[in-house]
Design a protein around this motif. Structure first.
Motif, PDB file in Angstrom:
ATOM      1  N   ASP A 200       0.189   5.108  -7.555  1.00 54.81           N
ATOM      2  CA  ASP A 200      -1.013   5.504  -6.814  1.00 54.81           C
ATOM      3  C   ASP A 200      -1.017   7.002  -6.528  1.00 54.81           C
ATOM      4  O   ASP A 200      -2.046   7.675  -6.643  1.00 54.81           O
ATOM      5  CB  ASP A 200      -1.083   4.740  -5.476  1.00 54.81           C
TER       6      ASP A 200
ATOM      7  N   ASP B 110       4.037   1.560   4.108  1.00 57.31           N
ATOM      8  CA  ASP B 110       3.598   1.432   2.718  1.00 57.31           C
ATOM      9  C   ASP B 110       2.318   2.216   2.442  1.00 57.31           C
ATOM     10  O   ASP B 110       1.421   1.725   1.741  1.00 57.31           O
ATOM     11  CB  ASP B 110       3.403  -0.057   2.360  1.00 57.31           C
TER      12      ASP B 110
ATOM     13  N   ALA C 204       4.596   0.855  -7.368  1.00 53.59           N
ATOM     14  CA  ALA C 204       3.144   0.816  -7.120  1.00 53.59           C
ATOM     15  C   ALA C 204       2.705   2.061  -6.362  1.00 53.59           C
ATOM     16  O   ALA C 204       1.671   2.677  -6.675  1.00 53.59           O
ATOM     17  CB  ALA C 204       2.800  -0.446  -6.313  1.00 53.59           C
ATOM     18  N   PHE C 205       3.519   2.453  -5.381  1.00 51.19           N
ATOM     19  CA  PHE C 205       3.196   3.616  -4.565  1.00 51.19           C
ATOM     20  C   PHE C 205       3.197   4.899  -5.405  1.00 51.19           C
ATOM     21  O   PHE C 205       2.258   5.704  -5.361  1.00 51.19           O
ATOM     22  CB  PHE C 205       4.229   3.706  -3.435  1.00 51.19           C
TER      23      PHE C 205
ATOM     24  N   LYS D 245       7.493  -2.188  -4.816  1.00 52.76           N
ATOM     25  CA  LYS D 245       6.721  -1.464  -3.817  1.00 52.76           C
ATOM     26  C   LYS D 245       6.705   0.047  -4.149  1.00 52.76           C
ATOM     27  O   LYS D 245       5.664   0.707  -4.120  1.00 52.76           O
ATOM     28  CB  LYS D 245       7.373  -1.707  -2.445  1.00 52.76           C
TER      29      LYS D 245
END
Lengths: 262, 230
Positions: free
Chosen positions: B182, B120, B178-179, B175
Motif C-alpha cells: 500500500d 496497522d 500488504a502494508f 500484514k
C-alpha cells in the motif's frame, strides 16, 4: 504543511484508498514546491545575467573621461534598478509560500544574489563610496516604502559577493593603467589589500566556499601589487613621460600573467 | 587620491566588514546553540529506535507493549522540542532545518513503526507533530522529512518479516507485505524530482519484493493463516 486527512479514517474506505487520498495531497504539495523552485532558479539566472551585464557596462565606462563616466554611472543605476525589479518578483514567489524571508528557497536564489552583490558593490565603489555594507545591500533589496526585505541577505552571501568584487577591481585597475591613470591602481591596491586582510580573519569553517575565493583574491591582489611596484619605480624615473609609463605598466602586467600561467 | 579620501576608503572597508563578520559570528553561535539543543533529541530518537530493535527477537505477543513503550519514550522529547522551537527566530525554521531535519526523520521512522504495529496504518503528519508537541511552534515537519522518515521505517520491515517467521509468527509477514504494498502504491503517486527522496523511493521496490518473498515461502508451505484472518 497541508492538512492531509481526517484523524479518524472513514471505516468504509480501504487503507489503500485512504492513503491515496493522503498522498494526493503530498503530490500537490511537492508539485507546487517543484514549480516554485523552478521559477526561483529561473529568476536567479536572470539576475545573474543582468548583473554580469551591469559589470561589463561598468568596466566599459569606468576609465572614460569624467563626463562619459558620470553618464555611464547614471545608466548603471538604471540597470541596477532593473535587477532589483527581479528581486521583487522573487519576493512575490516567496510570499506565495508564506516564506516571506526566503529561507526555504535561499539556496535557489543565492547564486543570483551573490552576482548582484558583486555588481552593486562595484558600482558603489566606482561612485566613490568605498565598500558597501551588508545593511546597504539589504536596504537595496527591501520594499522602499515598508522597508520589508524582499529576501534576507545573509552575511555569507555578502562576503562571497564582495570576494568576487576583488577580481573585478583587479580588472578595473588594469584597464585604468592602459589609459595612463596611475592613481587608480594604487588606490585599488590599498582597497583590495584591506579587504583581504579582513577576510583572512574569518574562520574558514564559517563560510566553506570562501577559502577558494580567497586564493583567487590573493592572486588578484598580487597582480595589482606587481603592477603598482613597476608603476612606482617608473614614476620615480619617468614621471613626466606618461607614454613610457604606460608601456612599463603593461609589461609588468604581462609578466604577472605569465608567471601565473607557469 | 587625497589623504582624506584614502582614510575614508579604509574606514568604509573596516566598518563594512566588521559589520558582516559580527553578524556572521552571531549566526554561527545561534547555529551552534540549536545544534546543541538538538543533541538530547537525537539521544531520545536513538533510544526509541533501539527499543524497537527488540521487535526482531521477542515473541509477537510482546510487540504491543514494546511499541507503547517506544511511544512513551518519544513523548519524553516534548520539552526538548519546545526548547529547540524557542531558539528559532520567527519564520526562520528553514534556515536551521539542516540541523533539525535528520532528527525529525528518525522520530518519524520510530513513531511510524510503532504506530503500524499497533494500528496497522500509516500515521499521518499531523499525528506525529502532535506526539512531538511541535504543532504550534516554529518547527515544521515538512513533507520531505516525513516521507523520508516513513521510507526509513519501510526499509526495516523486510527484516522484521523474516524474523517473524523465525519466531513462528506467520501472520505478521502478511500484514507487513500488504502494508508495504500500500505504501509503495502511495509513493508511486508522487511526482518526484531526481533528488534524495527519489533515490530512497527507488529502494522501496526491493523492500516490497523481499516482503513478498517471505509471504511466498509461507504460502508454498501452507503456513499462511486463512485469508479472513488477514
Amino acid at each position: 504543511m497541508v492538512e492531509v486527512a481526517s484523524p479518524s479514517p472513514i471505516v468504509t474506505m480501504s487503507r489503500k484508498d485512504h492513503l491515496s487520498r493522503t498522498f494526493e495531497a503530498y503530490r500537490a504539495e511537492i508539485d507546487s514546491d517543484n514549480e516554485r523552485r523552478e521559477r526561483l532558479i529561473i529568476l536567479s539566472r536572470s539576475i545573474t545575467q543582468l548583473s554580469k551585464k551591469l559589470i561589463f557596462h561598468l568596466h566599459r565606462g569606468a576609465t572614460s573621461s569624467p563626463g562619459a563616466r558620470a553618464k555611464m554611472l547614471n545608466d548603471a543605476r538604471t540597470k541596477e534598478r532593473e535587477i532589483r525589479e527581479q528581486f521583487r518578483k522573487v519576493n512575490e514567489v516567496l510570499r506565495e509560500d508564506g516564506d516571506d524571508q526566503g529561507w526555504r528557497w535561499h539556496r535557489q536564489v543565492s547564486p543570483g544574489l551573490e552576482e548582484y552583490i558583486e555588481s552593486l558593490s562595484f558600482l558603489h565603489y566606482l561612485e566613490g563610496k568605498g565598500l558597501i555594507t551588508l545593511s546597504d545591500v539589504q536596504a537595496a533589496l527591501s520594499d522602499q516604502e515598508t522597508g520589508d526585505p524582499w529576501l534576507v541577505v545573509t552575511p555569507e552571501d555578502y562576503v562571497l559577493g564582495i570576494s568576487d568584487l576583488t577580481g573585478e577591481l583587479m580588472r578595473y585597475a588594469t584597464n585604468a593603467l592602459s589609459t595612463g591613470d596611475h592613481e587608480t591602481p594604487l588606490s585599488v591596491c590599498r582597497f583590495v589589500r584591506d579587504v583581504k586582510a579582513k577576510f583572512d580573519r574569518i574562520p574558514p569553517f564559517l563560510i566553506k566556499p570562501l577559502a577558494k575565493k580567497q586564493e583567487e583574491t590573493t592572486r588578484s591582489l598580487e597582480k595589482i601589487e606587481r603592477v603598482c611596484y613597476a608603476l612606482r619605480l617608473r614614476l620615480l624615473e619617468f614621471a613626466d613621460r606618461p607614454e613610457i609609463l604606460r608601456q612599463m605598466a603593461k609589461r609588468a602586467l604581462d609578466e604577472a600573467d605569465r608567471e601565473e600561467i607557469d | 587620491m587625497s589623504i582624506t579620501a584614502v582614510k575614508d576608503q579604509r574606514r568604509s572597508v573596516e566598518e563594512a566588514l566588521t559589520q558582516a563578520i559580527t553578524s556572521l559570528e552571531a549566526e554561527q553561535s545561534l547555529k551552534k546553540t540549536i545544534r546543541e539543543a538538538v543533541d538530547p533529541l537525537d539521544d531520545v530518537a536513538r533510544s526509541a529506535l533501539s527499543e524497537l530493535n527488540l521487535l526482531h527477537s521477542i515473541p509477537s505477543s510482546g510487540h504491543a507493549a514494546l511499541c507503547e513503550k517506544c511511544l512513551a519514550t518519544v513523548a519524553t522529547s516534548k520539552s526538548h522540542w519546545t526548547t529547540v522551537a524557542s531558539l528559532i527566530p520567527k519564520g526562520e525554521f528553514y534556515r536551521y532545518q539542516f540541523a533539525i531535519g535528520p532528527t525529525l526523520r528518525s522520530f518519524v521512522t520510530a513513531i511510524a513503526m510503532a504506530h503500524f504495529l499497533l494500528k496497522d496504518e500509516l500515521i499521518p503528519v499531523f499525528a506525529i507533530s502532535s506526539l512531538l508537541g511541535i504543532g504550534e511552534g516554529e518547527i515544521i515537519l515538512s513533507a520531505e522529512d516525513y516521507l523520508q522518515g516513513v521510507i526509513g521505517m519501510v526499509n526495516e520491515l523486510p527484516r522484521l518479516s523474516i524474523n517473524a517467521v523465525t519466531t513462528q509468527n506467520f501472520f505478521l509477514p502478511i500484514k507487513i507485505s500488504a502494508f508495504v504494498n500500500d505504501i509503495f502504491a502511495s509513493y508511486s503517486l508522487l511526482n518526484l524530482r531526481n533528488d534524495a527522496l527519489r533515490r530512497r523511493f527507488d529502494s522501496l521496490k526491493y523492500d516490497v519484493k523481499r516482503c513478498e518473498d517471505v509471504v511466498y515461502d509461507l504460502t508454498l508451505r501452507g503456513l499462511t493463516p486463512a485469508p479472513t484472518s488477514a
